[in-house]
Design a protein around this motif. Structure first.
Motif, PDB file in Angstrom:
ATOM      1  N   THR A 245       7.448 -39.416 -12.215  1.00 52.45           N
ATOM      2  CA  THR A 245       8.166 -40.320 -13.108  1.00 52.45           C
ATOM      3  C   THR A 245       9.617 -39.842 -13.217  1.00 52.45           C
ATOM      4  OG1 THR A 245       7.786 -39.062 -15.146  1.00 52.45           O
ATOM      5  CG2 THR A 245       6.027 -40.579 -14.431  1.00 52.45           C
ATOM      6  N   GLU A 246      10.427 -40.608 -13.910  1.00 52.43           N
ATOM      7  CA  GLU A 246      11.823 -40.216 -14.073  1.00 52.43           C
ATOM      8  C   GLU A 246      11.961 -38.907 -14.836  1.00 52.43           C
ATOM      9  OE1 GLU A 246      14.448 -43.244 -15.421  1.00 52.43           O
ATOM     10  OE2 GLU A 246      13.757 -44.706 -13.938  1.00 52.43           O
ATOM     11  N   ARG A 247      10.941 -38.527 -15.603  1.00 57.96           N
ATOM     12  CA  ARG A 247      10.982 -37.220 -16.278  1.00 57.96           C
ATOM     13  C   ARG A 247      10.957 -36.076 -15.277  1.00 57.96           C
ATOM     14  NH1 ARG A 247       6.364 -39.080 -20.143  1.00 57.96           N
ATOM     15  NH2 ARG A 247       5.227 -38.315 -18.349  1.00 57.96           N
ATOM     16  N   ASP A 248      10.457 -36.339 -14.076  1.00 57.55           N
ATOM     17  CA  ASP A 248      10.405 -35.298 -13.049  1.00 57.55           C
ATOM     18  C   ASP A 248      11.676 -35.226 -12.210  1.00 57.55           C
ATOM     19  OD1 ASP A 248       7.578 -34.525 -13.448  1.00 57.55           O
ATOM     20  OD2 ASP A 248       7.146 -36.546 -12.715  1.00 57.55           O
ATOM     21  N   ASP A 249      12.591 -36.154 -12.413  1.00 53.71           N
ATOM     22  CA  ASP A 249      13.741 -36.268 -11.518  1.00 53.71           C
ATOM     23  C   ASP A 249      14.540 -34.975 -11.410  1.00 53.71           C
ATOM     24  OD1 ASP A 249      13.068 -38.840 -10.924  1.00 53.71           O
ATOM     25  OD2 ASP A 249      14.859 -39.773 -11.815  1.00 53.71           O
ATOM     26  N   ASP A 250      14.885 -34.383 -12.540  1.00 50.36           N
ATOM     27  CA  ASP A 250      15.721 -33.180 -12.497  1.00 50.36           C
ATOM     28  C   ASP A 250      15.027 -32.061 -11.729  1.00 50.36           C
ATOM     29  OD1 ASP A 250      17.682 -34.433 -13.925  1.00 50.36           O
ATOM     30  OD2 ASP A 250      17.185 -33.502 -15.852  1.00 50.36           O
ATOM     31  N   ALA A 251      13.734 -31.848 -12.000  1.00 45.64           N
ATOM     32  CA  ALA A 251      13.009 -30.768 -11.337  1.00 45.64           C
ATOM     33  C   ALA A 251      12.886 -31.027  -9.843  1.00 45.64           C
ATOM     34  CB  ALA A 251      11.623 -30.606 -11.963  1.00 45.64           C
ATOM     35  N   VAL A 252      12.610 -32.272  -9.468  1.00 46.74           N
ATOM     36  CA  VAL A 252      12.493 -32.610  -8.049  1.00 46.74           C
ATOM     37  C   VAL A 252      13.843 -32.448  -7.366  1.00 46.74           C
ATOM     38  CG1 VAL A 252      11.992 -34.450  -6.397  1.00 46.74           C
ATOM     39  CG2 VAL A 252      10.543 -34.162  -8.415  1.00 46.74           C
ATOM     40  N   GLY A 253      14.909 -32.958  -7.998  1.00 47.68           N
ATOM     41  CA  GLY A 253      16.238 -32.849  -7.402  1.00 47.68           C
ATOM     42  C   GLY A 253      16.678 -31.407  -7.228  1.00 47.68           C
ATOM     43  N   GLU A 254      16.428 -30.575  -8.229  1.00 46.59           N
ATOM     44  CA  GLU A 254      16.792 -29.157  -8.117  1.00 46.59           C
ATOM     45  C   GLU A 254      16.011 -28.469  -7.003  1.00 46.59           C
ATOM     46  OE1 GLU A 254      16.143 -27.543 -11.968  1.00 46.59           O
ATOM     47  OE2 GLU A 254      17.807 -28.651 -12.897  1.00 46.59           O
ATOM     48  N   ALA A 255      14.748 -28.825  -6.858  1.00 42.86           N
ATOM     49  CA  ALA A 255      13.943 -28.220  -5.799  1.00 42.86           C
ATOM     50  C   ALA A 255      14.494 -28.578  -4.428  1.00 42.86           C
ATOM     51  CB  ALA A 255      12.484 -28.667  -5.931  1.00 42.86           C
ATOM     52  N   ILE A 256      14.773 -29.853  -4.215  1.00 44.40           N
ATOM     53  CA  ILE A 256      15.262 -30.291  -2.908  1.00 44.40           C
ATOM     54  C   ILE A 256      16.640 -29.708  -2.626  1.00 44.40           C
ATOM     55  CG2 ILE A 256      15.986 -32.318  -1.582  1.00 44.40           C
ATOM     56  CD1 ILE A 256      13.742 -33.848  -3.154  1.00 44.40           C
ATOM     57  N   GLU A 257      17.515 -29.728  -3.625  1.00 48.61           N
ATOM     58  CA  GLU A 257      18.847 -29.171  -3.414  1.00 48.61           C
ATOM     59  C   GLU A 257      18.800 -27.667  -3.207  1.00 48.61           C
ATOM     60  OE1 GLU A 257      21.266 -30.602  -6.691  1.00 48.61           O
ATOM     61  OE2 GLU A 257      22.041 -32.157  -5.340  1.00 48.61           O
ATOM     62  N   GLY A 258      17.760 -27.005  -3.721  1.00 48.99           N
ATOM     63  CA  GLY A 258      17.598 -25.573  -3.509  1.00 48.99           C
ATOM     64  C   GLY A 258      16.950 -25.205  -2.191  1.00 48.99           C
ATOM     65  N   GLY A 259      16.597 -26.218  -1.383  1.00 48.72           N
ATOM     66  CA  GLY A 259      16.038 -25.940  -0.068  1.00 48.72           C
ATOM     67  C   GLY A 259      14.536 -26.016   0.017  1.00 48.72           C
ATOM     68  N   THR A 260      13.879 -26.577  -0.994  1.00 48.08           N
ATOM     69  CA  THR A 260      12.426 -26.710  -0.981  1.00 48.08           C
ATOM     70  C   THR A 260      12.040 -28.045  -0.363  1.00 48.08           C
ATOM     71  OG1 THR A 260      12.290 -25.414  -3.021  1.00 48.08           O
ATOM     72  CG2 THR A 260      10.345 -26.694  -2.415  1.00 48.08           C
ATOM     73  N   ALA A 261      11.057 -28.031   0.539  1.00 46.93           N
ATOM     74  CA  ALA A 261      10.583 -29.272   1.149  1.00 46.93           C
ATOM     75  C   ALA A 261       9.692 -30.019   0.166  1.00 46.93           C
ATOM     76  CB  ALA A 261       9.813 -28.971   2.427  1.00 46.93           C
ATOM     77  N   LEU A 262       9.742 -31.343   0.219  1.00 47.67           N
ATOM     78  CA  LEU A 262       8.883 -32.188  -0.587  1.00 47.67           C
ATOM     79  C   LEU A 262       7.839 -32.826   0.318  1.00 47.67           C
ATOM     80  CD1 LEU A 262       8.227 -33.620  -3.299  1.00 47.67           C
ATOM     81  CD2 LEU A 262       9.803 -35.444  -2.568  1.00 47.67           C
ATOM     82  N   PHE A 263       6.574 -32.471   0.090  1.00 48.94           N
ATOM     83  CA  PHE A 263       5.469 -33.106   0.796  1.00 48.94           C
ATOM     84  C   PHE A 263       5.029 -34.275  -0.079  1.00 48.94           C
ATOM     85  CE2 PHE A 263       5.929 -29.441   3.194  1.00 48.94           C
ATOM     86  CZ  PHE A 263       4.994 -29.329   4.223  1.00 48.94           C
ATOM     87  N   ALA A 264       5.454 -35.470   0.293  1.00 44.80           N
ATOM     88  CA  ALA A 264       5.305 -36.645  -0.557  1.00 44.80           C
ATOM     89  C   ALA A 264       4.035 -37.398  -0.203  1.00 44.80           C
ATOM     90  CB  ALA A 264       6.523 -37.560  -0.409  1.00 44.80           C
ATOM     91  N   GLY A 265       3.074 -37.384  -1.130  1.00 45.31           N
ATOM     92  CA  GLY A 265       1.838 -38.122  -0.937  1.00 45.31           C
ATOM     93  C   GLY A 265       2.045 -39.589  -1.274  1.00 45.31           C
ATOM     94  N   VAL A 266       2.120 -40.428  -0.252  1.00 49.85           N
ATOM     95  CA  VAL A 266       2.449 -41.838  -0.473  1.00 49.85           C
ATOM     96  C   VAL A 266       1.390 -42.790   0.070  1.00 49.85           C
ATOM     97  CG1 VAL A 266       4.946 -41.462  -0.550  1.00 49.85           C
ATOM     98  CG2 VAL A 266       3.841 -41.869   1.658  1.00 49.85           C
ATOM     99  N   VAL A 267       0.478 -42.298   0.913  1.00 51.41           N
ATOM    100  CA  VAL A 267      -0.557 -43.155   1.484  1.00 51.41           C
ATOM    101  C   VAL A 267      -1.833 -42.971   0.670  1.00 51.41           C
ATOM    102  CG1 VAL A 267      -1.979 -43.610   3.518  1.00 51.41           C
ATOM    103  CG2 VAL A 267       0.445 -43.078   3.783  1.00 51.41           C
ATOM    104  N   PRO A 268      -2.439 -44.034   0.153  1.00 54.83           N
ATOM    105  CA  PRO A 268      -3.658 -43.884  -0.652  1.00 54.83           C
ATOM    106  C   PRO A 268      -4.738 -43.117   0.106  1.00 54.83           C
ATOM    107  CG  PRO A 268      -2.830 -46.127  -0.798  1.00 54.83           C
ATOM    108  CD  PRO A 268      -2.009 -45.447   0.257  1.00 54.83           C
ATOM    109  N   GLY A 269      -5.465 -42.287  -0.637  1.00 51.87           N
ATOM    110  CA  GLY A 269      -6.490 -41.461  -0.008  1.00 51.87           C
ATOM    111  C   GLY A 269      -7.743 -42.207   0.357  1.00 51.87           C
ATOM    112  N   VAL A 270      -7.986 -43.342  -0.246  1.00 51.77           N
ATOM    113  CA  VAL A 270      -9.146 -44.160   0.090  1.00 51.77           C
ATOM    114  C   VAL A 270      -8.698 -45.597   0.214  1.00 51.77           C
ATOM    115  CG1 VAL A 270     -10.870 -42.682  -0.996  1.00 51.77           C
ATOM    116  CG2 VAL A 270      -9.733 -44.424  -2.361  1.00 51.77           C
TER     117      VAL A 270
END
Length: 340
Positions: A245-270
């Motif tokens: 959610t938008e509440r996660d934006d700052d943490a996600v942005g800081e992680a990516i800008e710090g060089g952390t890869a984002l493994f984004a789960g976007v395809v439904p599992g079933v």
């Protein structure tokens, strides 16, 4: 300024989370290796029964600790028994299949183990309470897990010598551990929240056994503790992107800008029909929207995002599971080719 991101799986990467349907290890590995050219993974096949599930497989890795199955779940044993032997036998079968289908392979290869906090929340002491509730038991478990995972990584490197082994630590219970939401055996109370510094220290110790190779922490629950995982040394953080959610934006942005890869789960599992996965570009539309919201360089999308299913595929049909992995691969290429 974003750091220069260089990961061993390269740009336009896709991978699975872990589990696959069915009981045939050779078929599961064949599908994974055939569908995921840049970052294949060693699949789990929980349909085979206790010992092939996520917790059971990891208990089979433990050094000088053993477990057996009770109606309530996995419980610590005094000695190795049938359940431990079965878990280890299935893992050997899986590794045999992996070795067969990765002859001559050079590149990144992902293997999974349950992380120390989800394992402590899931594995019972002899009195039926989770190991999470006993700090001494937690420390013993973390040490045993580190030794076992180290041996497992060495075995994978021996069997697939051209691979850069990527360790995935599965921590779906970590948010609950940090917020006192893990129930006791009675169900009437919950275990105390674990101090974030203590949680970070245990994760850092396990991440260290990878010897500098990449470690990804997977958490498919809401409220992923991005900052904690970054401080612990995670190379990448894997999540169900649909729960961000938008509440996660700052943490996600800081992680990516710090060089952390984002493994984004976007395809439904079933899913009932593979045809539902016919729009790879649309599949990653939410990731592009996140990028724009964070004001990140679109050119980094293909390099810093790995596309995955939202969680494991054990509950899917074989046809859907194959289509889901192929969709992840096409969607990752779409991100790299058309980041805008």
């Amino acid at each position: 300024m974003t750091e220069n991101l260089k990961f061993p799986w390269g740009p336009a990467a896709a991978t699975g989370v872990g589990s696959m349907p069915g009981e045939d290890a050779r078929e599961a590995v064949r599908v994974v290796v055939g569908s995921l050219a840049t970052l294949p993974h060693l699949p789990e096949l929980p349909a085979r029964g206790p010992g092939a599930d996520m917790i059971g497989r990891t208990t089979g890795l433990l050094a000088e600790l053993w477990a057996h199955v009770e109606p309530s779940g996995w419980r610590i044993s005094d000695r190795p028994g049938r359940d431990t032997r079965r878990a280890r036998a299935w893992l050997r079968e899986d590794l045999d299949a992996l070795e067969e289908f990765t002859q001559g392979y050079e590149g990144a290869l992902k293997v999974s183990a349950v992380g120390p906090w989800t394992l402590a929340a899931s594995l019972e002491r002899r009195n039926g309470e989770a190991m999470l509730g006993d700090p001494g038991a937690r420390r013993d478990l973390a040490a045993s897990l580190a030794e076992g995972v180290s041996s497992h990584l060495a075995e994978v490197r021996r069997r697939v010598p051209g691979a850069t082994v990527v360790l995935q630590l599965d921590e779906p219970s970590l948010p609950a551990v940090l917020t006192a939401r893990v129930p006791t055996a009675s169900g009437y109370r919950t275990h105390r929240a674990v101090d974030p510094a203590v949680a970070e220290e245990a994760l850092r110790g396990l991440i260290a056994v990878a010897g500098g190779d990449p470690v990804v922490v997977h958490c498919c629950a809401p409220e992923v503790p991005f900052a904690l995982l970054r401080r612990a040394g995670a190379t990448g953080i894997s999540c169900d992107a649909r729960l961000l959610t938008e509440r996660d934006d700052d943490a996600v942005g800081e992680a990516i800008e710090g060089g952390t890869a984002l493994f984004a789960g976007v395809v439904p599992g079933v899913g009932a029909e593979p045809a539902a996965l016919s729009d790879p570009a649309g599949t990653v539309g939410g990731v592009r929207s996140l990028w724009r919201r964070l004001g990140l360089d679109p050119g980094l999308l293909g390099e810093s995002v790995v596309v995955t299913p939202a969680c494991g595929l054990a509950g899917a049909s074989p046809a859907y599971a194959r289509a889901a992995l192929e969709t992840c691969a096409r969607a990752a290429r779409s991100l790299a080719d058309n980041p805008e």
